[in-house]
Design a protein around this motif. Structure first.
Motif, PDB file in Angstrom:
ATOM      1  N   PHE A 141      12.106  35.921   4.780  1.00 53.81           N
ATOM      2  CA  PHE A 141      11.608  34.858   3.519  1.00 53.81           C
ATOM      3  C   PHE A 141      10.215  34.691   3.561  1.00 53.81           C
ATOM      4  CE2 PHE A 141      11.341  30.750   1.578  1.00 53.81           C
ATOM      5  CZ  PHE A 141      11.945  31.005   0.460  1.00 53.81           C
ATOM      6  N   GLU A 142       9.574  34.776   2.557  1.00 60.34           N
ATOM      7  CA  GLU A 142       8.222  34.346   2.302  1.00 60.34           C
ATOM      8  C   GLU A 142       8.126  33.292   1.391  1.00 60.34           C
ATOM      9  OE1 GLU A 142       5.768  35.505   4.122  1.00 60.34           O
ATOM     10  OE2 GLU A 142       6.511  37.282   5.138  1.00 60.34           O
ATOM     11  N   ALA A 143       7.668  32.235   1.940  1.00 59.03           N
ATOM     12  CA  ALA A 143       7.733  30.876   1.237  1.00 59.03           C
ATOM     13  C   ALA A 143       6.222  31.014   0.422  1.00 59.03           C
ATOM     14  CB  ALA A 143       7.371  29.563   1.979  1.00 59.03           C
ATOM     15  N   LEU A 144       6.479  30.347  -0.717  1.00 58.51           N
ATOM     16  CA  LEU A 144       5.396  30.271  -1.860  1.00 58.51           C
ATOM     17  C   LEU A 144       4.938  29.084  -2.036  1.00 58.51           C
ATOM     18  CD1 LEU A 144       6.563  32.975  -4.382  1.00 58.51           C
ATOM     19  CD2 LEU A 144       5.040  33.480  -2.590  1.00 58.51           C
ATOM     20  N   PRO A 145       3.834  28.632  -2.443  1.00 57.74           N
ATOM     21  CA  PRO A 145       3.289  27.266  -2.996  1.00 57.74           C
ATOM     22  C   PRO A 145       4.121  26.841  -4.270  1.00 57.74           C
ATOM     23  CG  PRO A 145       1.584  28.929  -3.640  1.00 57.74           C
ATOM     24  CD  PRO A 145       2.793  29.532  -2.584  1.00 57.74           C
ATOM     25  N   PRO A 146       4.409  25.507  -4.325  1.00 61.60           N
ATOM     26  CA  PRO A 146       4.838  25.097  -5.821  1.00 61.60           C
ATOM     27  C   PRO A 146       4.095  25.521  -6.801  1.00 61.60           C
ATOM     28  CG  PRO A 146       3.893  23.164  -4.420  1.00 61.60           C
ATOM     29  CD  PRO A 146       3.775  24.516  -3.446  1.00 61.60           C
ATOM     30  N   PRO A 147       4.862  25.381  -7.950  1.00 65.85           N
ATOM     31  CA  PRO A 147       4.301  25.753  -9.330  1.00 65.85           C
ATOM     32  C   PRO A 147       3.008  24.710  -9.700  1.00 65.85           C
ATOM     33  CG  PRO A 147       6.482  25.259  -9.649  1.00 65.85           C
ATOM     34  CD  PRO A 147       6.327  25.168  -8.129  1.00 65.85           C
ATOM     35  N   THR A 148       2.229  24.961 -10.340  1.00 63.94           N
ATOM     36  CA  THR A 148       1.157  24.051 -10.852  1.00 63.94           C
ATOM     37  C   THR A 148       1.797  23.575 -12.324  1.00 63.94           C
ATOM     38  OG1 THR A 148       0.031  25.920 -12.049  1.00 63.94           O
ATOM     39  CG2 THR A 148      -0.585  25.435  -9.548  1.00 63.94           C
ATOM     40  N   GLN A 149       1.096  22.578 -12.885  1.00 63.56           N
ATOM     41  CA  GLN A 149       1.531  22.205 -13.902  1.00 63.56           C
ATOM     42  C   GLN A 149       1.194  23.079 -15.033  1.00 63.56           C
ATOM     43  OE1 GLN A 149       3.003  19.269 -14.627  1.00 63.56           O
ATOM     44  NE2 GLN A 149       3.003  19.520 -16.877  1.00 63.56           N
ATOM     45  N   ALA A 150       0.260  23.742 -14.806  1.00 66.69           N
ATOM     46  CA  ALA A 150      -0.322  24.973 -15.882  1.00 66.69           C
ATOM     47  C   ALA A 150       0.717  26.039 -15.880  1.00 66.69           C
ATOM     48  CB  ALA A 150      -1.587  25.437 -15.692  1.00 66.69           C
ATOM     49  N   GLN A 151       1.470  26.262 -14.912  1.00 63.72           N
ATOM     50  CA  GLN A 151       2.363  27.395 -14.745  1.00 63.72           C
ATOM     51  C   GLN A 151       3.539  27.084 -15.428  1.00 63.72           C
ATOM     52  OE1 GLN A 151       2.429  28.092 -10.591  1.00 63.72           O
ATOM     53  NE2 GLN A 151       0.845  29.888 -10.870  1.00 63.72           N
ATOM     54  N   VAL A 152       3.861  25.548 -15.042  1.00 59.49           N
ATOM     55  CA  VAL A 152       5.255  25.066 -15.875  1.00 59.49           C
ATOM     56  C   VAL A 152       5.194  24.981 -17.294  1.00 59.49           C
ATOM     57  CG1 VAL A 152       6.743  23.145 -16.017  1.00 59.49           C
ATOM     58  CG2 VAL A 152       5.862  23.689 -13.845  1.00 59.49           C
ATOM     59  N   GLU A 153       4.078  24.558 -17.782  1.00 57.29           N
ATOM     60  CA  GLU A 153       3.561  24.598 -19.390  1.00 57.29           C
ATOM     61  C   GLU A 153       3.700  25.889 -20.010  1.00 57.29           C
ATOM     62  OE1 GLU A 153       0.076  22.388 -19.966  1.00 57.29           O
ATOM     63  OE2 GLU A 153       0.813  20.578 -19.295  1.00 57.29           O
ATOM     64  N   ARG A 154       3.230  26.898 -19.437  1.00 57.11           N
ATOM     65  CA  ARG A 154       3.026  28.328 -19.764  1.00 57.11           C
ATOM     66  C   ARG A 154       4.573  28.765 -19.672  1.00 57.11           C
ATOM     67  NH1 ARG A 154      -0.571  29.906 -16.811  1.00 57.11           N
ATOM     68  NH2 ARG A 154       0.649  31.171 -15.152  1.00 57.11           N
ATOM     69  N   LEU A 155       5.513  28.570 -18.890  1.00 56.25           N
ATOM     70  CA  LEU A 155       6.848  29.101 -18.726  1.00 56.25           C
ATOM     71  C   LEU A 155       7.396  28.514 -19.972  1.00 56.25           C
ATOM     72  CD1 LEU A 155       8.962  30.586 -17.492  1.00 56.25           C
ATOM     73  CD2 LEU A 155       9.489  28.647 -15.915  1.00 56.25           C
ATOM     74  N   LEU A 156       7.361  27.055 -20.097  1.00 57.27           N
ATOM     75  CA  LEU A 156       7.963  26.487 -21.225  1.00 57.27           C
ATOM     76  C   LEU A 156       7.600  26.973 -22.468  1.00 57.27           C
ATOM     77  CD1 LEU A 156       9.995  24.018 -22.213  1.00 57.27           C
ATOM     78  CD2 LEU A 156       7.946  22.661 -22.315  1.00 57.27           C
ATOM     79  N   ARG A 157       6.335  27.369 -22.712  1.00 57.96           N
ATOM     80  CA  ARG A 157       6.061  28.060 -24.342  1.00 57.96           C
ATOM     81  C   ARG A 157       6.908  29.315 -24.356  1.00 57.96           C
ATOM     82  NH1 ARG A 157       0.893  25.997 -22.676  1.00 57.96           N
ATOM     83  NH2 ARG A 157       0.159  28.102 -21.801  1.00 57.96           N
ATOM     84  N   VAL A 158       6.975  30.210 -23.031  1.00 59.71           N
ATOM     85  CA  VAL A 158       7.824  31.563 -23.108  1.00 59.71           C
ATOM     86  C   VAL A 158       9.155  31.185 -23.466  1.00 59.71           C
ATOM     87  CG1 VAL A 158       8.330  33.516 -22.012  1.00 59.71           C
ATOM     88  CG2 VAL A 158       5.981  32.780 -21.680  1.00 59.71           C
ATOM     89  N   VAL A 159       9.841  30.207 -22.833  1.00 61.60           N
ATOM     90  CA  VAL A 159      11.112  29.846 -23.093  1.00 61.60           C
ATOM     91  C   VAL A 159      11.493  29.458 -24.417  1.00 61.60           C
ATOM     92  CG1 VAL A 159      13.045  28.304 -22.456  1.00 61.60           C
ATOM     93  CG2 VAL A 159      11.619  29.444 -20.859  1.00 61.60           C
ATOM     94  N   ARG A 160      10.444  28.463 -25.001  1.00 63.67           N
ATOM     95  CA  ARG A 160      10.685  28.130 -26.381  1.00 63.67           C
ATOM     96  C   ARG A 160      10.597  29.405 -27.448  1.00 63.67           C
ATOM     97  NH1 ARG A 160       7.236  27.452 -30.410  1.00 63.67           N
ATOM     98  NH2 ARG A 160       7.995  25.934 -32.010  1.00 63.67           N
TER      99      ARG A 160
END
Length: 289
Positions: free
Chosen positions: A23-42
Protein backbone atom coordinates in the motif's frame (compact mmCIF):
# COMPACT_ATOMS: atom_id res chain seq x y z
CA UNK A 1 -33.96 14.65 1.39
CA UNK A 2 -31.67 15.12 -1.56
CA UNK A 3 -30.31 11.99 -3.28
CA UNK A 4 -26.69 11.56 -2.35
CA UNK A 5 -23.98 8.92 -2.14
CA UNK A 6 -21.58 7.85 0.61
CA UNK A 7 -18.20 6.62 -0.63
CA UNK A 8 -15.34 5.03 1.30
CA UNK A 9 -12.08 5.67 -0.55
CA UNK A 10 -8.62 4.47 0.57
CA UNK A 11 -6.10 7.26 1.08
CA UNK A 12 -3.60 5.61 -1.22
CA UNK A 13 -3.12 2.99 -3.92
CA UNK A 14 -2.39 -0.74 -3.83
CA UNK A 15 0.61 -1.73 -5.93
CA UNK A 16 0.94 -5.43 -6.85
CA UNK A 17 4.39 -6.97 -6.63
CA UNK A 18 6.14 -10.32 -6.62
CA UNK A 19 5.60 -10.93 -2.89
CA UNK A 20 2.05 -9.59 -2.66
CA UNK A 21 0.44 -6.16 -2.65
CA UNK A 22 1.88 -3.15 -0.91
CA UNK A 23 0.00 0.00 0.00
CA UNK A 24 1.37 3.39 -1.05
CA UNK A 25 -0.15 6.25 0.93
CA UNK A 26 -0.98 9.46 -0.93
CA UNK A 27 -1.33 13.02 0.38
CA UNK A 28 -4.86 14.29 1.06
CA UNK A 29 -6.65 16.08 -1.79
CA UNK A 30 -6.36 19.82 -2.07
CA UNK A 31 -9.27 22.23 -2.16
CA UNK A 32 -8.72 22.80 -5.89
CA UNK A 33 -8.88 19.07 -6.61
CA UNK A 34 -12.14 18.70 -4.68
CA UNK A 35 -13.71 21.63 -6.56
CA UNK A 36 -12.55 20.26 -9.91
CA UNK A 37 -14.00 16.84 -9.11
CA UNK A 38 -17.32 18.43 -8.17
CA UNK A 39 -17.49 20.23 -11.52
CA UNK A 40 -16.96 16.91 -13.31
CA UNK A 41 -19.64 15.19 -11.19
CA UNK A 42 -22.13 18.00 -11.81
CA UNK A 43 -21.54 17.93 -15.57
CA UNK A 44 -22.01 14.15 -15.81
CA UNK A 45 -25.07 14.05 -13.56
CA UNK A 46 -26.79 16.76 -15.58
CA UNK A 47 -26.06 14.92 -18.81
CA UNK A 48 -27.46 11.71 -17.35
CA UNK A 49 -30.64 13.43 -16.13
CA UNK A 50 -31.18 15.11 -19.48
CA UNK A 51 -30.79 11.81 -21.35
CA UNK A 52 -33.26 10.09 -19.02
CA UNK A 53 -35.84 12.85 -19.52
CA UNK A 54 -35.94 13.94 -15.87
CA UNK A 55 -34.45 17.38 -16.52
CA UNK A 56 -35.26 19.88 -17.85
CA UNK A 57 -38.16 18.38 -19.82
CA UNK A 58 -41.19 16.74 -18.27
CA UNK A 59 -40.47 13.43 -16.60
CA UNK A 60 -41.54 10.04 -17.97
CA UNK A 61 -45.01 8.60 -17.48
CA UNK A 62 -43.92 6.08 -14.87
CA UNK A 63 -45.30 7.25 -11.49
CA UNK A 64 -42.17 6.60 -9.46
CA UNK A 65 -39.86 8.25 -11.99
CA UNK A 66 -42.27 11.18 -12.34
CA UNK A 67 -42.14 11.78 -8.59
CA UNK A 68 -38.35 11.53 -8.67
CA UNK A 69 -38.22 14.14 -11.43
CA UNK A 70 -40.60 16.39 -9.49
CA UNK A 71 -38.45 16.12 -6.35
CA UNK A 72 -35.28 16.92 -8.28
CA UNK A 73 -36.84 19.92 -9.99
CA UNK A 74 -38.12 21.23 -6.66
CA UNK A 75 -34.86 20.67 -4.79
CA UNK A 76 -32.36 21.67 -7.47
CA UNK A 77 -33.47 24.45 -9.80
CA UNK A 78 -31.00 24.36 -12.66
CA UNK A 79 -32.35 27.37 -14.56
CA UNK A 80 -32.81 29.74 -11.62
CA UNK A 81 -30.25 31.69 -9.65
CA UNK A 82 -29.74 30.38 -6.14
CA UNK A 83 -30.43 33.30 -3.81
CA UNK A 84 -29.64 31.43 -0.61
CA UNK A 85 -26.56 32.53 1.32
CA UNK A 86 -23.50 30.42 0.51
CA UNK A 87 -22.63 27.79 3.12
CA UNK A 88 -19.69 28.21 5.43
CA UNK A 89 -16.31 27.42 3.94
CA UNK A 90 -14.90 24.13 5.15
CA UNK A 91 -11.65 22.47 4.13
CA UNK A 92 -11.95 19.96 1.29
CA UNK A 93 -15.64 20.79 0.80
CA UNK A 94 -17.11 22.28 -2.35
CA UNK A 95 -20.54 23.62 -3.31
CA UNK A 96 -21.73 24.35 -6.84
CA UNK A 97 -25.30 25.12 -7.94
CA UNK A 98 -27.07 22.64 -5.70
CA UNK A 99 -24.27 20.05 -5.75
CA UNK A 100 -21.94 19.51 -2.82
CA UNK A 101 -18.92 17.33 -2.15
CA UNK A 102 -17.51 16.61 1.31
CA UNK A 103 -14.09 14.95 1.41
CA UNK A 104 -12.71 15.94 4.79
CA UNK A 105 -13.38 12.79 6.85
CA UNK A 106 -10.31 10.67 7.56
CA UNK A 107 -9.75 7.62 9.74
CA UNK A 108 -6.54 6.06 10.97
CA UNK A 109 -5.68 2.65 9.59
CA UNK A 110 -6.01 1.03 13.06
CA UNK A 111 -9.29 2.74 13.96
CA UNK A 112 -11.51 -0.27 13.27
CA UNK A 113 -14.34 0.97 15.49
CA UNK A 114 -14.32 4.31 13.70
CA UNK A 115 -14.43 2.53 10.34
CA UNK A 116 -17.39 0.43 11.44
CA UNK A 117 -19.17 3.53 12.71
CA UNK A 118 -18.53 5.30 9.39
CA UNK A 119 -19.86 2.30 7.44
CA UNK A 120 -22.97 2.26 9.61
CA UNK A 121 -23.46 5.96 8.93
CA UNK A 122 -23.21 5.41 5.18
CA UNK A 123 -25.64 2.48 5.25
CA UNK A 124 -28.28 4.11 7.44
CA UNK A 125 -31.82 4.70 6.24
CA UNK A 126 -32.71 7.92 4.39
CA UNK A 127 -35.37 8.92 6.92
CA UNK A 128 -35.21 9.01 10.72
CA UNK A 129 -38.74 8.23 11.90
CA UNK A 130 -38.00 9.43 15.43
CA UNK A 131 -37.60 12.97 14.04
CA UNK A 132 -40.95 12.87 12.25
CA UNK A 133 -44.00 14.24 14.07
CA UNK A 134 -47.53 15.31 13.23
CA UNK A 135 -48.71 18.89 13.68
CA UNK A 136 -52.14 20.00 14.86
CA UNK A 137 -53.11 21.10 11.35
CA UNK A 138 -52.39 17.60 9.99
CA UNK A 139 -49.06 18.37 8.35
CA UNK A 140 -45.93 16.35 9.02
CA UNK A 141 -42.91 18.04 10.59
CA UNK A 142 -39.42 16.64 10.05
CA UNK A 143 -36.82 17.93 12.50
CA UNK A 144 -33.45 18.59 10.88
CA UNK A 145 -30.33 17.22 12.50
CA UNK A 146 -28.52 20.49 11.78
CA UNK A 147 -30.14 23.85 10.94
CA UNK A 148 -30.12 24.92 7.31
CA UNK A 149 -28.10 28.00 6.25
CA UNK A 150 -31.22 30.17 6.64
CA UNK A 151 -31.82 28.90 10.19
CA UNK A 152 -34.62 26.45 9.36
CA UNK A 153 -34.84 23.63 11.89
CA UNK A 154 -37.99 21.85 10.66
CA UNK A 155 -39.49 20.99 7.31
CA UNK A 156 -43.28 20.81 6.94
CA UNK A 157 -45.04 18.57 4.41
CA UNK A 158 -48.43 17.20 3.67
CA UNK A 159 -48.62 13.44 3.29
CA UNK A 160 -48.48 13.64 -0.51
CA UNK A 161 -45.61 16.14 -0.50
CA UNK A 162 -43.55 13.91 1.77
CA UNK A 163 -44.16 10.90 -0.47
CA UNK A 164 -43.06 12.91 -3.49
CA UNK A 165 -39.81 13.84 -1.78
CA UNK A 166 -39.19 10.28 -0.65
CA UNK A 167 -39.86 8.96 -4.15
CA UNK A 168 -36.55 10.41 -5.31
CA UNK A 169 -34.78 8.19 -2.78
CA UNK A 170 -36.45 4.93 -3.83
CA UNK A 171 -33.95 2.85 -5.84
CA UNK A 172 -35.03 0.90 -8.92
CA UNK A 173 -36.08 -2.72 -8.34
CA UNK A 174 -33.31 -5.28 -7.77
CA UNK A 175 -30.62 -2.60 -7.52
CA UNK A 176 -27.57 -3.14 -5.31
CA UNK A 177 -27.26 -0.20 -2.93
CA UNK A 178 -23.70 -1.12 -1.92
CA UNK A 179 -21.16 -1.36 -4.72
CA UNK A 180 -17.42 -2.00 -4.80
CA UNK A 181 -15.06 -0.52 -7.35
CA UNK A 182 -11.42 -0.82 -8.27
CA UNK A 183 -9.36 -3.25 -6.25
CA UNK A 184 -12.36 -3.97 -4.00
CA UNK A 185 -14.55 -5.07 -6.92
CA UNK A 186 -15.46 -8.78 -7.09
CA UNK A 187 -13.59 -9.23 -10.39
CA UNK A 188 -10.32 -7.55 -9.34
CA UNK A 189 -7.31 -9.82 -9.89
CA UNK A 190 -5.54 -8.82 -6.67
CA UNK A 191 -8.67 -8.87 -4.52
CA UNK A 192 -7.70 -12.21 -2.82
CA UNK A 193 -4.66 -10.46 -1.30
CA UNK A 194 -6.87 -7.93 0.49
CA UNK A 195 -10.13 -9.78 1.10
CA UNK A 196 -9.35 -13.49 1.51
CA UNK A 197 -12.03 -15.88 0.33
CA UNK A 198 -12.42 -19.52 1.23
CA UNK A 199 -13.45 -20.54 -2.28
CA UNK A 200 -10.35 -19.49 -4.20
CA UNK A 201 -9.29 -21.21 -7.41
CA UNK A 202 -7.07 -24.26 -6.75
CA UNK A 203 -4.34 -23.28 -9.20
CA UNK A 204 -3.59 -19.85 -7.73
CA UNK A 205 -2.12 -21.12 -4.45
CA UNK A 206 0.60 -23.13 -6.21
CA UNK A 207 1.70 -20.19 -8.34
CA UNK A 208 1.84 -17.71 -5.46
CA UNK A 209 2.85 -18.85 -1.92
CA UNK A 210 1.67 -15.56 -0.41
CA UNK A 211 -1.80 -16.08 -1.82
CA UNK A 212 -1.82 -19.68 -0.52
CA UNK A 213 -1.10 -18.49 3.02
CA UNK A 214 -3.83 -15.88 2.74
CA UNK A 215 -6.41 -18.39 1.54
CA UNK A 216 -5.38 -20.87 4.26
CA UNK A 217 -5.91 -18.27 6.97
CA UNK A 218 -9.30 -17.46 5.46
CA UNK A 219 -10.37 -21.09 5.80
CA UNK A 220 -9.58 -21.06 9.53
CA UNK A 221 -11.62 -17.97 10.39
CA UNK A 222 -15.40 -17.95 10.77
CA UNK A 223 -17.07 -16.97 7.49
CA UNK A 224 -19.70 -14.82 9.22
CA UNK A 225 -20.90 -13.69 12.62
CA UNK A 226 -23.04 -16.05 14.65
CA UNK A 227 -26.64 -15.22 15.49
CA UNK A 228 -25.75 -13.60 18.81
CA UNK A 229 -23.14 -11.39 17.18
CA UNK A 230 -25.57 -10.31 14.48
CA UNK A 231 -28.18 -9.34 17.08
CA UNK A 232 -25.60 -7.42 19.09
CA UNK A 233 -24.29 -5.54 16.05
CA UNK A 234 -27.65 -4.83 14.42
CA UNK A 235 -29.94 -4.12 17.38
CA UNK A 236 -27.40 -3.52 20.21
CA UNK A 237 -28.98 -6.50 22.01
CA UNK A 238 -26.75 -8.86 23.96
CA UNK A 239 -28.79 -12.03 24.32
CA UNK A 240 -26.19 -13.61 26.63
CA UNK A 241 -26.52 -10.84 29.24
CA UNK A 242 -29.00 -11.66 32.02
CA UNK A 243 -31.27 -8.70 32.83
CA UNK A 244 -31.87 -9.97 36.38
CA UNK A 245 -28.43 -10.66 37.84
CA UNK A 246 -26.17 -9.16 35.18
CA UNK A 247 -24.36 -12.44 34.64
CA UNK A 248 -23.52 -14.16 31.38
CA UNK A 249 -25.59 -16.90 29.81
CA UNK A 250 -24.03 -19.78 27.94
CA UNK A 251 -25.32 -22.29 25.44
CA UNK A 252 -25.74 -25.75 26.95
CA UNK A 253 -27.24 -27.57 23.98
CA UNK A 254 -29.12 -27.08 20.74
CA UNK A 255 -32.46 -28.87 20.58
CA UNK A 256 -33.65 -29.71 17.08
CA UNK A 257 -36.12 -32.53 17.78
CA UNK A 258 -39.68 -31.20 18.38
CA UNK A 259 -40.44 -33.82 21.02
CA UNK A 260 -37.48 -32.94 23.24
CA UNK A 261 -38.18 -29.22 23.19
CA UNK A 262 -41.87 -29.76 23.94
CA UNK A 263 -41.08 -32.04 26.88
CA UNK A 264 -38.76 -29.47 28.45
CA UNK A 265 -41.29 -26.66 28.04
CA UNK A 266 -44.05 -28.73 29.59
CA UNK A 267 -41.78 -29.68 32.51
CA UNK A 268 -41.12 -25.96 33.12
CA UNK A 269 -44.85 -25.21 32.85
CA UNK A 270 -44.27 -23.04 29.79
CA UNK A 271 -46.37 -22.86 26.61
CA UNK A 272 -45.34 -25.69 24.31
CA UNK A 273 -47.43 -24.72 21.29
CA UNK A 274 -46.75 -21.68 19.09
CA UNK A 275 -49.18 -18.78 19.28
CA UNK A 276 -51.57 -18.17 16.43
CA UNK A 277 -50.42 -15.67 13.84
CA UNK A 278 -52.25 -12.36 14.00
CA UNK A 279 -53.46 -10.79 10.74
CA UNK A 280 -50.96 -8.47 9.09
CA UNK A 281 -51.38 -4.77 9.83
CA UNK A 282 -49.87 -1.70 8.26
CA UNK A 283 -47.48 0.59 10.15
CA UNK A 284 -49.08 3.32 12.30
CA UNK A 285 -47.41 5.97 10.11
CA UNK A 286 -49.73 5.01 7.23
CA UNK A 287 -52.61 6.71 9.02
CA UNK A 288 -50.84 10.08 8.75
CA UNK A 289 -50.93 10.20 4.94
Amino acid sequence: MTPHFHSLVPDGVFVPGEDGVRFEALPPPTQAQVERLLRVVRHRVLRLLEKSGALPAQGPEDARQAYQAHSLQQRLRWTEVDVRPPPRKQPRCAFLEGFSLHANTHLHANDRQGLERLCRYGARGPLALERLSRMEDGRLAYRMKHPLPDGTTRLFFTGLELLRRLASLVPPPRTNLTRFHGIFAPGAKVRPFLLPQAGAEPGLEEENPALAATVESAKERTPRLDWAGLLRRTFALDVFACSRCGGRRRVLAYLTAPGGGRAILEHLVLPSRPAKLAPAQGPPQSAWC
